[in-house]
Design a protein around this motif. Sequence first.
Motif, PDB file in Angstrom:
ATOM      1  N   ASP A   1     -35.018  25.335  16.751  1.00 21.40           N
ATOM      2  CA  ASP A   1     -36.425  25.476  17.152  1.00 21.40           C
ATOM      3  C   ASP A   1     -36.518  25.532  18.669  1.00 21.40           C
ATOM      4  OD1 ASP A   1     -37.662  23.250  14.586  1.00 21.40           O
ATOM      5  OD2 ASP A   1     -37.221  25.382  14.574  1.00 21.40           O
ATOM      6  N   THR A   2     -36.923  26.665  19.198  1.00 18.07           N
ATOM      7  CA  THR A   2     -37.011  26.829  20.635  1.00 18.07           C
ATOM      8  C   THR A   2     -38.203  26.087  21.175  1.00 18.07           C
ATOM      9  OG1 THR A   2     -36.047  29.031  20.379  1.00 18.07           O
ATOM     10  CG2 THR A   2     -37.119  28.534  22.468  1.00 18.07           C
ATOM     11  N   ALA A   3     -37.992  25.302  22.238  1.00 16.97           N
ATOM     12  CA  ALA A   3     -39.074  24.506  22.788  1.00 16.97           C
ATOM     13  C   ALA A   3     -39.999  25.363  23.645  1.00 16.97           C
ATOM     14  CB  ALA A   3     -38.490  23.354  23.585  1.00 16.97           C
ATOM     15  N   VAL A   4     -39.410  26.095  24.602  1.00 18.60           N
ATOM     16  CA  VAL A   4     -40.174  26.998  25.457  1.00 18.60           C
ATOM     17  C   VAL A   4     -39.534  28.377  25.323  1.00 18.60           C
ATOM     18  CG1 VAL A   4     -41.000  27.498  27.772  1.00 18.60           C
ATOM     19  CG2 VAL A   4     -40.644  25.113  27.059  1.00 18.60           C
ATOM     20  N   SER A   5     -40.302  29.320  24.873  1.00 20.23           N
ATOM     21  CA  SER A   5     -39.766  30.668  24.672  1.00 20.23           C
ATOM     22  C   SER A   5     -40.513  31.666  25.542  1.00 20.23           C
ATOM     23  CB  SER A   5     -39.861  31.080  23.195  1.00 20.23           C
ATOM     24  OG  SER A   5     -41.208  31.057  22.771  1.00 20.23           O
ATOM     25  N   GLN A   6     -39.799  32.705  25.933  1.00 17.17           N
ATOM     26  CA  GLN A   6     -40.381  33.760  26.760  1.00 17.17           C
ATOM     27  C   GLN A   6     -39.987  35.104  26.177  1.00 17.17           C
ATOM     28  OE1 GLN A   6     -38.957  31.564  30.787  1.00 17.17           O
ATOM     29  NE2 GLN A   6     -39.689  33.645  31.111  1.00 17.17           N
ATOM     30  N   THR A   7     -40.889  36.049  26.281  1.00 19.29           N
ATOM     31  CA  THR A   7     -40.565  37.424  25.910  1.00 19.29           C
ATOM     32  C   THR A   7     -41.210  38.378  26.902  1.00 19.29           C
ATOM     33  OG1 THR A   7     -42.495  37.469  24.420  1.00 19.29           O
ATOM     34  CG2 THR A   7     -40.337  36.977  23.422  1.00 19.29           C
ATOM     35  N   PRO A   8     -40.526  39.460  27.255  1.00 20.17           N
ATOM     36  CA  PRO A   8     -39.162  39.791  26.843  1.00 20.17           C
ATOM     37  C   PRO A   8     -38.125  39.065  27.690  1.00 20.17           C
ATOM     38  CG  PRO A   8     -39.991  41.474  28.307  1.00 20.17           C
ATOM     39  CD  PRO A   8     -41.113  40.480  28.133  1.00 20.17           C
ATOM     40  N   LYS A   9     -36.878  39.156  27.323  1.00 20.10           N
ATOM     41  CA  LYS A   9     -35.800  38.569  28.108  1.00 20.10           C
ATOM     42  C   LYS A   9     -35.454  39.462  29.297  1.00 20.10           C
ATOM     43  CE  LYS A   9     -31.213  36.488  27.624  1.00 20.10           C
ATOM     44  NZ  LYS A   9     -31.610  35.245  28.275  1.00 20.10           N
ATOM     45  N   TYR A  10     -35.538  40.761  29.074  1.00 18.05           N
ATOM     46  CA  TYR A  10     -35.304  41.730  30.143  1.00 18.05           C
ATOM     47  C   TYR A  10     -36.481  42.700  30.179  1.00 18.05           C
ATOM     48  CZ  TYR A  10     -30.486  40.085  29.754  1.00 18.05           C
ATOM     49  OH  TYR A  10     -29.367  39.303  29.711  1.00 18.05           O
ATOM     50  N   LEU A  11     -36.857  43.100  31.392  1.00 18.87           N
ATOM     51  CA  LEU A  11     -37.960  44.033  31.555  1.00 18.87           C
ATOM     52  C   LEU A  11     -37.628  44.949  32.718  1.00 18.87           C
ATOM     53  CD1 LEU A  11     -40.812  44.948  30.788  1.00 18.87           C
ATOM     54  CD2 LEU A  11     -41.721  43.071  32.158  1.00 18.87           C
TER      55      LEU A  11
END
Lengths: 112, 110
Positions: free
Chosen positions: A1-11
């Motif tokens: 379970d990811t606590a803090v997630s971001q998207t996208p990883k690359y931009l």
Amino acid sequence: DTAVSQTPKYLVTQMGNDKSIKCEQNLGHDTMYWYKQDSKKFLKIMFSYNNKELIINETVPNRFSPKSPDKAHLNLHINSLELGDSAVYFCASSLRGNYEQYFGPGTRLTVT
Amino acid sequence: SQQGEEDPQALSIQEGENATMNCSYKTSINNLQWYRQNSGRGLVHLILIRSNEREKHSGRLRVTLDTSKKSSSLLITASRAADTASYFCATDEGYSTLTFGKGTMLLVSP
């Protein structure tokens, strides 16, 4: 379970474009942040957001704007991207006060 | 403006040795935190020491804080190759936003 997630990883995008980076935390924290890490690994706070209170680092251009639809999300919107915006952007969250912060994995933004 | 300054900028040691990193800062703080960043990854919180504390331990980590000298040190004992990473100190001046130093790159060779 990811606590803090971001998207996208690359931009990767071109100068002048508008882009957004999303951030979500499932820790029940009440404060979220955006940091920018440059090529020399220097980390700098951009924004902190708590219960609709936004604290802005005065050095951040107004092309950058955080948007929080709810307590668990703080997205970063960037208008008219410039070459100098290329960096890794980290989202973080914490409880307000004397507490540690939890960071997302980062979004590497490259502006060409 | 930059608050913390880590020293040294880079440190190379052998497995089993101890690693010491120092951090200096300029203004009054609420707490000081140390973070680790592995290459290409996010930051991981290691330890937080409050302004009224002088020393704190967590596993193989020992942190000291000297508010009179505005400095802190992070000691990693019995280092392992997996400890290879960049280590950052960060100060909280009471507004819940952290001001980071430039970091120390630690290389632990097997």
